[in-house]
Design a protein around this motif. Structure first.
Motif, PDB file in Angstrom:
ATOM      1  N   ASP A 534       0.941  -1.199  -0.010  1.00 39.57           N
ATOM      2  CA  ASP A 534      -0.075  -0.065   0.121  1.00 39.57           C
ATOM      3  C   ASP A 534       0.967   1.212  -0.173  1.00 39.57           C
ATOM      4  OD1 ASP A 534      -2.172  -1.501   0.268  1.00 39.57           O
ATOM      5  OD2 ASP A 534      -2.082  -1.747   2.291  1.00 39.57           O
ATOM      6  N   ARG A 535       0.780   2.080  -0.842  1.00 38.99           N
ATOM      7  CA  ARG A 535       1.376   3.317  -1.113  1.00 38.99           C
ATOM      8  C   ARG A 535       0.931   4.226   0.068  1.00 38.99           C
ATOM      9  NH1 ARG A 535       3.031   5.809  -6.926  1.00 38.99           N
ATOM     10  NH2 ARG A 535       4.775   6.748  -6.038  1.00 38.99           N
ATOM     11  N   GLU A 536       2.045   4.674   0.596  1.00 38.73           N
ATOM     12  CA  GLU A 536       1.675   5.747   2.039  1.00 38.73           C
ATOM     13  C   GLU A 536       2.204   7.137   1.562  1.00 38.73           C
ATOM     14  OE1 GLU A 536       3.718   4.328   5.383  1.00 38.73           O
ATOM     15  OE2 GLU A 536       2.186   2.936   5.902  1.00 38.73           O
ATOM     16  N   SER A 537       3.142   7.313   0.612  1.00 33.84           N
ATOM     17  CA  SER A 537       3.406   8.837   0.233  1.00 33.84           C
ATOM     18  C   SER A 537       4.110   9.012  -1.152  1.00 33.84           C
ATOM     19  CB  SER A 537       4.448   9.346   1.366  1.00 33.84           C
ATOM     20  OG  SER A 537       5.765   8.392   1.506  1.00 33.84           O
ATOM     21  N   ARG A 538       4.118  10.146  -1.491  1.00 35.88           N
ATOM     22  CA  ARG A 538       4.817  10.372  -2.870  1.00 35.88           C
ATOM     23  C   ARG A 538       5.462  11.470  -2.528  1.00 35.88           C
ATOM     24  NH1 ARG A 538       2.023   8.511  -7.453  1.00 35.88           N
ATOM     25  NH2 ARG A 538       0.360   7.218  -6.938  1.00 35.88           N
ATOM     26  N   GLY A 539       6.371  11.851  -3.595  1.00 36.54           N
ATOM     27  CA  GLY A 539       7.326  13.027  -3.631  1.00 36.54           C
ATOM     28  C   GLY A 539       8.802  12.534  -4.014  1.00 36.54           C
ATOM     29  N   ALA A 540       9.432  13.141  -3.413  1.00 35.80           N
ATOM     30  CA  ALA A 540      11.055  13.109  -3.548  1.00 35.80           C
ATOM     31  C   ALA A 540      11.287  11.552  -3.325  1.00 35.80           C
ATOM     32  CB  ALA A 540      12.015  14.224  -2.819  1.00 35.80           C
ATOM     33  N   ALA A 541      10.730  11.106  -2.282  1.00 35.89           N
ATOM     34  CA  ALA A 541      10.704   9.526  -1.820  1.00 35.89           C
ATOM     35  C   ALA A 541       9.287   9.074  -1.584  1.00 35.89           C
ATOM     36  CB  ALA A 541      11.619   9.461  -0.774  1.00 35.89           C
TER      37      ALA A 541
END
Length: 795
Positions: A534-541
């Motif tokens: 399950d994806r928890e965060s996006r962005g630079a990482a």
């Protein structure tokens, strides 16, 4: 300052547009048609008279006005106030009305007149006087805040009323109406006399007159207003005889009362924005961060659309609830959701399918591309989308749905390109100190587009979109913006690839059951992790978390403990942490202990023998029957078809509800088929008011030649189309074409030998042919103009 001259708006111009068109050289006529391409639709005009009619069409004039800068509008307003519809206006009078000054102001006035004539919004006669198109003058109900001219207002007055005004001025009234008119005209256009008269007025009258001189008043004026009677008696204010109507000050009087130093505003050039330092490295760094952040958010929005397409409202577009859902799922603001949806549809990644907006096959190809390619696709869509995607309110302040199918606004695409041009003209290493300063530059170049925008200051939404996409950074044009402005697809992709980090193929999987990917994950990496985590965060990482539910999701999709562990080991570049291995093994061990069968219906009976007979019945084999228990069968065929097959085979089944009760079957009337929804046409589809593009050069040449021939100006066309002919040959050939007289043509035959033939009824066939009746061969004959070597008038 010269007194203003006004005429009735309905007066016909002393030098009509068709007369001006008749004197234009071919090159200027060609440029005019290129600037006003809508005049060539749906077919080219037959002559200059028809072209003039199309150029003066209200809709065509409005399109042309939307393309001119502020200085052209200001000069056009001065022309309207000077009465340039019915009579010509000298340049000196315009300079007296505008804050022209010297140097830049004088050049700006000349440039504005040139630009107006380039769009045929204003034109000049042989004496140098300027005329204005009537539809342009109607842009301002009261140009320069001046009302109707003195002559028109006094023309409504009776001879007794004129006599009373003259007497109130202390002048002996003449004996005829015309002389009384002349007396009032002479007095009210004399600056010294008008100023002395107002200086001697009662204070209330003086204040009232000065108030009316600043702007035209539209509110009714009661007769009891202090100071009004004094002004009305002397003709400084005039109004109709009946009703509570506004009192009007003649334009000449208002201009005098504004003072000899009053000038109308005139912006000869665009405003210069305050500049700050903007090093190229800092611009590239900020643009890269903005573009990467938006690309990540857009990918999340589009991924949610691919999984759960947003629903379309009955009135059109995607409503606030769906926007909120998409924003929560993607973890971004509504602005990003709106921008991603609009650009996704413009790029062909989303489409409308009935009442939803699902992802298309192009979305899969886009997702498989590298970050630079994906960003370039969205940037190209932003450059050409005929709307402001992040606009949330209409003119009445109501919330606007996203993906609303509205007519395209060409002024938006023009303003977007104007913004890129304005930012590109800033000095190297310098940027605008405030975004509003760049908006003011765009508003100068496209003032009418600014009026259609609800932003305050103008173009705030457009500037915010450009910064969000990385097109602008530090108040100047980024490498992405420069590539967009150059309209170079290859350069745009290369610039995006240089700025954005390459897609990552590795993930760092930790003992805390997380997978961390630095930068943008590749399509393969993202697809693999989304399947089992399950994806928890996006962005630079980007961070994914492994849970029993996520591992079970991978097993449900056909994976096994061995295949999942093998794929994750390859992504991690080494052995997986022990907690993750245990999680995969434990979830796989419990997976599949319970099984759910998909069935069209269930058949049960108290006697196992009956079900055994049915399952082996040859005619019932297509039902796909399967025995789960001695008294229970499942059929892969839905209940209605199963019932019909059993009855055809001679059995007498009944329908049973979920609660075990027998259902009574009733014959229902068929419902009428739903009528197909009338969809609004999309940009580019038939019926959509798409903007008219620039005509092809070949067509322009052909139309210009036809217009010149229709105007009996064949010589001008021949000088360009047949430069090998001498001036005498051009003159004789043009005379033959324009008058139909006989001409002797010299040209080489098929063997290259010189030949002469007598021709008449010659007709030009642009861009470079001619045909007519050949008396030598007694038939029609055509020529290529480049092969004609000489032409003389036949004796």
């Amino acid at each position: 300052m010269s007194s203003i001259s006004t005429s009735s708006p309905s007066a016909s111009p002393g030098f009509p547009l068709s007369a001006w068109l008749g004197g234009l050289p071919a090159g200027q006529l060609r440029a005019l048609l290129a600037a006003r391409p809508d005049t060539l639709q749906p077919y080219a005009p037959n002559d200059l008279g028809e072209l003039a009619t199309r150029l003066l069409d209200k809709a065509s004039v409005a399109r042309a006005m939307s393309r001119v800068p502020l200085r052209c509008l200001q000069v056009a307003e001065a022309l309207a106030a000077s009465g340039a519809i019915g009579a010509g206006v000298a340049r000196g009078r315009l300079a007296g009305l505008l804050r022209e000054g010297d140097g830049e102001g004088a050049r700006g006035l000349d440039l504005a007149l040139t630009e107006l004539s380039g769009y045929a919004l204003a034109w000049q006669d042989e004496r140098g006087l300027w005329y204005l198109a009537e539809q342009v003058a109607k842009t301002w109900p009261t140009p320069l805040g001046l009302g109707t001219g003195l002559a028109e207002l006094l023309d409504e007055k009776t001879t007794d009323e004129l006599r009373g005004m003259v007497e109130a001025l202390g002048i002996t009234p003449p004996d005829t109406r015309q002389r009384r008119l002349d007396t009032l005209m002479a007095h009210h256009t004399d600056p010294a006399l008008v100023r002395d008269l107002v200086a001697s007025a009662p204070p209330a009258s003086r204040e009232l007159l000065l108030d009316h001189s600043r702007a035209v008043r539209t509110e009714p004026v009661p007769s009891s207003l202090p100071g009004l009677r004094w002004a009305l008696d002397r003709g400084l204010l005039l109004r109709a005889r009946y009703g509570q109507v506004p009192a009007q000050m003649p334009a000449e009087v208002a201009l005098i009362l504004r003072g000899p130093d009053w000038r109308a505003p005139f912006a000869a050039g665009p405003p210069a924005p305050p500049l700050v330092s903007a090093p190229a490295e800092a611009v590239a760094k900020e643009a890269a961060a903005s573009a990467f952040a938006f690309l990540d958010r857009a990918a999340a929005v589009l991924a949610e659309c691919a999984a759960r397409p947003p629903e379309r409202r009955k009135t059109g577009g995607v409503g606030p609830r769906e926007l909120l859902r998409l924003g929560r799922a993607a973890g971004c603001e509504e602005t990003d959701v709106r921008l991603a949806l609009e650009l996704g549809r413009a790029a062909g990644l989303l489409c409308r399918d009935e009442d939803r907006f699902p992802a298309t096959a192009d979305y899969d190809a886009w997702l498989a591309g590298d970050p630079g390619h994906r960003a370039a696709t969205l940037l190209r869509a932003w450059r050409s989308v005929p709307a402001t995607p992040t606009r949330t309110r209409d003119r009445e302040g109501r919330t606007l749905p996203a993906l609303l199918e509205l007519p395209p606004r060409r002024d938006v695409t023009i303003a977007r390109r104007t913004l890129l041009n304005a930012a590109s003209r800033l000095p190297a290493g310098r940027g605008a100190g405030e975004p509003a300063a760049l908006g003011a530059v765009v508003a100068w170049h496209r003032p009418l587009a600014a009026r259609l925008d609800e932003d305050t200051p103008p173009f705030t939404t457009l500037l915010a979109e450009a910064s969000r996409l990385g097109v602008l950074a530090h108040g100047t044009l980024s490498p992405l913006g420069a590539a967009l402005l150059a309209d170079d697809e290859t350069a745009l992709v290369e610039a995006a690839r240089r700025l954005l980090p390459a897609a990552s193929e590795r993930a760092r999987i930790g003992g805390d059951l997380t997978a961390v990917v630095a930068g943008a994950p590749s399509a393969r990496l993202e697809r693999t992790l989304d399947a089992v985590a399950d994806r928890e965060s996006r962005g630079a990482a980007s961070v994914w978390r492994f849970t029993p539910a996520s591992i079970r999701r991978g097993l449900d999709a056909g994976g096994s403990a061995t295949s999942i562990e093998s794929e994750l080991t390859g992504l991690n570049g080494g052995p997986l942490p022990q907690p993750l291995r245990y999680l995969i093994a434990d979830t796989a061990r419990r997976h599949g202990q319970l099984r759910v069968v998909s069935a069209g219906c269930v058949i049960h009976a108290p006697e196992p023998a009956l079900l055994t007979e049915i399952i082996y019945h040859r005619k019932l084999a297509p039902l796909g029957l399967r025995q789960l228990a001695p008294t229970v069968l499942v059929s892969r065929t839905p209940a209605p078809e199963t019932l019909a097959a059993l009855r055809t085979a001679g059995y007498a089944p009944v329908t049973e509800a979920v609660d075990g009760t027998v259902q009574v079957e009733r014959t229902e009337r068929p419902k009428p088929a739903p009528q197909p929804e009338r969809r609004a046409p999309l940009p580019g589809q038939r019926g959509y008011a798409a903007s008219v593009g620039r005509p092809e050069p070949e067509r322009l040449e052909r139309v210009v030649a036809q217009l010149l021939v229709a105007a009996k100006r064949s010589a001008e066309f021949l000088r360009q189309a047949a430069p090998q002919l001498s001036p005498d040959a051009v003159r004789d050939l043009a005379r033959g074409i324009d008058t139909g007289s006989r001409v002797l043509l010299e040209h080489p035959d098929e063997h290259g030998r010189p030949r002469r033939c007598a021709m008449d009824e010659l007709t030009l066939d642009p861009p470079g042919a001619m045909y007519g009746w050949c008396h030598d061969h007694r038939r029609d004959h055509d020529f290529t103009l480049s092969r004609v070597t000489n032409a003389t008038t036949a004796p």
